[in-house]
Write a protein that holds these residues in place. Structure first.
Motif, PDB file in Angstrom:
ATOM      1  N   ASN A 128      -8.061  -1.336  -9.138  1.00 34.36           N
ATOM      2  CA  ASN A 128      -8.551  -1.043  -7.783  1.00 34.36           C
ATOM      3  C   ASN A 128      -9.244   0.317  -7.786  1.00 34.36           C
ATOM      4  OD1 ASN A 128      -9.015  -0.876  -5.081  1.00 34.36           O
ATOM      5  ND2 ASN A 128      -6.908  -0.494  -4.485  1.00 34.36           N
ATOM      6  N   ILE A 150      -4.673  -5.131   1.223  1.00 31.86           N
ATOM      7  CA  ILE A 150      -3.836  -3.981   0.903  1.00 31.86           C
ATOM      8  C   ILE A 150      -3.189  -3.552   2.220  1.00 31.86           C
ATOM      9  CG2 ILE A 150      -3.819  -1.665  -0.106  1.00 31.86           C
ATOM     10  CD1 ILE A 150      -6.672  -2.471  -1.245  1.00 31.86           C
ATOM     11  N   ASP A 193      -4.914   2.128  -8.358  1.00 25.32           N
ATOM     12  CA  ASP A 193      -5.836   2.541  -7.297  1.00 25.32           C
ATOM     13  C   ASP A 193      -6.421   3.911  -7.607  1.00 25.32           C
ATOM     14  OD1 ASP A 193      -7.154   3.018  -4.912  1.00 25.32           O
ATOM     15  OD2 ASP A 193      -5.448   2.542  -3.626  1.00 25.32           O
ATOM     16  N   ARG A 213       0.238   9.824   1.479  1.00 19.38           N
ATOM     17  CA  ARG A 213       1.404   9.832   2.381  1.00 19.38           C
ATOM     18  C   ARG A 213       2.343  10.960   1.930  1.00 19.38           C
ATOM     19  NH1 ARG A 213       4.520   5.277   2.144  1.00 19.38           N
ATOM     20  NH2 ARG A 213       5.098   5.504   4.323  1.00 19.38           N
ATOM     21  N   LYS A 214       2.781  11.741   2.928  1.00 16.25           N
ATOM     22  CA  LYS A 214       3.561  12.963   2.620  1.00 16.25           C
ATOM     23  C   LYS A 214       4.791  12.699   1.753  1.00 16.25           C
ATOM     24  CE  LYS A 214       2.456  15.928   6.574  1.00 16.25           C
ATOM     25  NZ  LYS A 214       2.486  15.310   7.913  1.00 16.25           N
ATOM     26  N   GLU A 236       0.794  -1.243   0.000  1.00 15.39           N
ATOM     27  CA  GLU A 236       0.000   0.000   0.000  1.00 15.39           C
ATOM     28  C   GLU A 236       0.823   1.289   0.000  1.00 15.39           C
ATOM     29  OE1 GLU A 236      -2.147  -0.055   3.777  1.00 15.39           O
ATOM     30  OE2 GLU A 236      -0.404   0.661   4.859  1.00 15.39           O
ATOM     31  N   SER A 245      -6.297  -1.213   7.224  1.00 14.35           N
ATOM     32  CA  SER A 245      -5.913  -0.288   8.291  1.00 14.35           C
ATOM     33  C   SER A 245      -7.018   0.694   8.673  1.00 14.35           C
ATOM     34  CB  SER A 245      -4.631   0.467   7.919  1.00 14.35           C
ATOM     35  OG  SER A 245      -4.828   1.207   6.744  1.00 14.35           O
ATOM     36  N   ASN A 246      -8.057   0.797   7.840  1.00 11.51           N
ATOM     37  CA  ASN A 246      -9.212   1.622   8.192  1.00 11.51           C
ATOM     38  C   ASN A 246      -9.853   1.216   9.518  1.00 11.51           C
ATOM     39  OD1 ASN A 246      -9.725   3.694   6.523  1.00 11.51           O
ATOM     40  ND2 ASN A 246     -11.246   2.652   5.256  1.00 11.51           N
ATOM     41  N   LEU A 273     -15.420  -3.111  -5.171  1.00 10.60           N
ATOM     42  CA  LEU A 273     -15.621  -2.413  -3.899  1.00 10.60           C
ATOM     43  C   LEU A 273     -17.104  -2.277  -3.600  1.00 10.60           C
ATOM     44  CD1 LEU A 273     -13.961  -0.798  -1.707  1.00 10.60           C
ATOM     45  CD2 LEU A 273     -14.411   1.228  -3.089  1.00 10.60           C
ATOM     46  N   GLY A 304      -8.717  -2.801   2.376  1.00 15.51           N
ATOM     47  CA  GLY A 304      -7.756  -1.859   2.940  1.00 15.51           C
ATOM     48  C   GLY A 304      -7.937  -1.938   4.436  1.00 15.51           C
ATOM     49  N   ASN A 339       1.277   5.674  -2.130  1.00 14.42           N
ATOM     50  CA  ASN A 339      -0.021   6.335  -2.066  1.00 14.42           C
ATOM     51  C   ASN A 339       0.231   7.808  -1.743  1.00 14.42           C
ATOM     52  OD1 ASN A 339      -2.539   7.369  -1.030  1.00 14.42           O
ATOM     53  ND2 ASN A 339      -3.250   5.255  -0.894  1.00 14.42           N
ATOM     54  N   ASP A 348     -14.198  -6.455  -2.102  1.00 14.60           N
ATOM     55  CA  ASP A 348     -13.774  -5.663  -0.927  1.00 14.60           C
ATOM     56  C   ASP A 348     -15.023  -5.170  -0.219  1.00 14.60           C
ATOM     57  OD1 ASP A 348     -12.956  -3.726   0.864  1.00 14.60           O
ATOM     58  OD2 ASP A 348     -11.547  -2.757  -0.496  1.00 14.60           O
ATOM     59  N   ILE A 353     -10.670  -5.448  -8.253  1.00 10.59           N
ATOM     60  CA  ILE A 353     -11.275  -5.331  -6.924  1.00 10.59           C
ATOM     61  C   ILE A 353     -12.674  -4.751  -7.102  1.00 10.59           C
ATOM     62  CG2 ILE A 353     -11.151  -4.256  -4.642  1.00 10.59           C
ATOM     63  CD1 ILE A 353      -8.142  -4.347  -4.783  1.00 10.59           C
ATOM     64  N   ARG A 400      -2.372   1.367  16.565  1.00 13.57           N
ATOM     65  CA  ARG A 400      -3.078   0.915  15.360  1.00 13.57           C
ATOM     66  C   ARG A 400      -2.509  -0.369  14.774  1.00 13.57           C
ATOM     67  NH1 ARG A 400      -4.509   5.496  11.180  1.00 13.57           N
ATOM     68  NH2 ARG A 400      -5.631   3.686  10.365  1.00 13.57           N
TER      69      ARG A 400
HETATM   70  N1  THG Z   1      -9.988  -0.569  -0.333  1.00 14.82           N
HETATM   71  C1  THG Z   1      -9.426  -0.557  -1.562  1.00 14.82           C
HETATM   72  N2  THG Z   1      -8.403   0.258  -1.886  1.00 14.82           N
HETATM   73  C2  THG Z   1      -7.915   1.149  -0.956  1.00 14.82           C
HETATM   74  C3  THG Z   1      -8.465   1.179   0.338  1.00 14.82           C
HETATM   75  C4  THG Z   1      -9.536   0.280   0.639  1.00 14.82           C
HETATM   76  N3  THG Z   1      -6.904   1.976  -1.283  1.00 14.82           N
HETATM   77  C5  THG Z   1      -6.493   3.031  -0.375  1.00 14.82           C
HETATM   78  C6  THG Z   1      -6.620   2.590   1.068  1.00 14.82           C
HETATM   79  N4  THG Z   1      -7.939   2.026   1.291  1.00 14.82           N
HETATM   80  C7  THG Z   1      -5.553   1.560   1.392  1.00 14.82           C
HETATM   81  N5  THG Z   1      -4.230   2.122   1.272  1.00 14.82           N
HETATM   82  C8  THG Z   1      -3.578   2.804   2.305  1.00 14.82           C
HETATM   83  C9  THG Z   1      -2.345   3.370   1.995  1.00 14.82           C
HETATM   84  C10 THG Z   1      -1.599   3.994   2.980  1.00 14.82           C
HETATM   85  C11 THG Z   1      -2.087   4.083   4.260  1.00 14.82           C
HETATM   86  C12 THG Z   1      -3.309   3.531   4.558  1.00 14.82           C
HETATM   87  C13 THG Z   1      -4.054   2.885   3.584  1.00 14.82           C
HETATM   88  C14 THG Z   1      -1.246   4.771   5.285  1.00 14.82           C
HETATM   89  N6  THG Z   1      -1.869   5.425   6.268  1.00 14.82           N
HETATM   90  C15 THG Z   1      -1.201   6.073   7.371  1.00 14.82           C
HETATM   91  C16 THG Z   1      -2.154   5.959   8.551  1.00 14.82           C
HETATM   92  O1  THG Z   1      -3.276   5.518   8.348  1.00 14.82           O
HETATM   93  O2  THG Z   1      -1.740   6.280   9.633  1.00 14.82           O
HETATM   94  C17 THG Z   1      -0.981   7.544   7.222  1.00 14.82           C
HETATM   95  C18 THG Z   1      -0.148   7.955   6.079  1.00 14.82           C
HETATM   96  C19 THG Z   1       1.320   8.166   6.320  1.00 14.82           C
HETATM   97  O3  THG Z   1       2.039   7.189   6.562  1.00 14.82           O
HETATM   98  O4  THG Z   1       1.756   9.334   6.205  1.00 14.82           O
HETATM   99  O5  THG Z   1      -0.029   4.730   5.234  1.00 14.82           O
HETATM  100  O6  THG Z   1     -10.078   0.243   1.768  1.00 14.82           O
HETATM  101  N7  THG Z   1      -9.886  -1.437  -2.492  1.00 14.82           N
END
Ligand code: THG
Length: 265
Positions: free
Chosen positions: A96, A226, A75, A12-13, A6, A197-198, A122, A195, A9, A160, A120, A206
């Motif tokens: 995606n 992801i 994506d 991300r800064k 992932e 981490s949501n 969604l 994805g 993207n 997804d 994917i 986290r």
């Molecule tokens: N489903 C599908 N595609 C997706 C998502 C999904 N694409 C985007 C996203 N959600 C998944 N990708 C990421 C990429 C990077 C980060 C999280 C999800 C990430 N996040 C850090 C955080 O959450 O703290 C902040 C960024 C940073 O590091 O600066 O890195 O749900 N199909």
């Protein structure tokens, strides 16, 4: 588990800056690191750049493919950006993503129809984000049947069900997990992805929560994600959970990972 790295993207800064500076080396390094850590696909996302998304996404695909043979997961919600990226992509890309949102569905379907690309699907419609398992399954049925009618093979579809933060509603974790179970039992041979981490958005520690959620999802049949493949604990968790879920014949991947030092954390 099919791992989609992932890290490339633009939300991300460091990636935003690398894209703006057209810093080929920075992108190459992150692509290579993810491929070496076990990513099967390299996600590329330039969604924050409103007018330049097609151009930047194409550049990302080109740049990633100078260092790895791993295909990209393109994506974007925008069919034009996806088409631009595909024009530069060698091999079989992953899209995606498609969704049931009318414009996205109608413009993307002709690009995917009859191809061998991975896609994917969604769980989102013009009615917004689904909340319950039933909301999700209504969207999944329509989306998957639409793809099948357009000659996309079932085994090339990754559903997804959309992970939403458990901090917003404590039922969101279970709704996702139950949707995974229902999807894999309804469509035999289909893949799933998310994805992940949501789930932990708005909460501390986290990484721990993401890792634990991954284990729960694998138990119900999740087979694509992801994630950040440089998170060694997450990778170790995946290998272990898959062995425990009966997905690892003679625990051979688990043993191999142990010998490679990946489980000594
Ligand atoms: N489903 C599908 N595609 C997706 C998502 C999904 N694409 C985007 C996203 N959600 C998944 N990708 C990421 C990429 C990077 C980060 C999280 C999800 C990430 N996040 C850090 C955080 O959450 O703290 C902040 C960024 C940073 O590091 O600066 O890195 O749900 N199909």
């Amino acid at each position: 588990m099919i791992i989609i790295g992932e890290l490339i993207n633009a939300s991300r800064k460091a990636i935003k800056a690398a894209i703006e500076a057209q810093d080929t080396e920075a992108i190459r390094k992150i692509a290579k690191d993810q491929a070496e850590a076990g990513a099967d696909y390299i996600d590329v996302n330039a969604g924050i750049f409103v007018n330049k998304e097609p151009e930047y996404l194409k550049w990302l695909v080109r740049t990633v493919q100078t260092v790895t043979d791993k295909p990209c997961a393109i994506d974007s919600p925008d069919p034009k950006a996806i088409e631009a990226a595909l024009s530069a992509h060698r091999g079989t890309a992953m899209i995606n993503s498609i969704s049931l949102e009318k414009e996205r569905y109608e413009n993307l379907m002709p690009i995917i129809a009859g191809t061998e690309m991975k896609v994917i699907a969604l769980c989102m419609s013009d009615a917004g984000m689904p909340q319950t398992v039933d909301d999700r399954m209504k969207i999944v049925d329509e989306l998957v049947n639409g793809l099948l009618k357009n000659n996309v093979k079932l085994e090339n579809i990754f559903v997804d069900p959309l992970v939403q933060p458990v901090s917003v509603d404590n039922s969101f974790g279970v709704a996702f997990i139950d949707a995974i179970e229902k999807i894999v039992s309804t469509f035999n041979g289909i893949h799933t992805a998310c994805g992940l981490s949501n789930i932990s958005y708005g909460l501390p520690a986290r990484k721990l929560m993401n890792q634990t959620f991954m284990t729960m999802a694998i138990a119900k049949g999740l087979d694509g994600a992801i994630i950040n493949p440089l998170d060694g604990r997450m990778m170790a968790n995946i290998i272990t959970a898959e062995a425990l879920a009966g997905k690892d014949y003679f625990c051979s991947s688990y043993l191999e990972a142990f010998r490679a030092g990946m489980l000594d954390l």
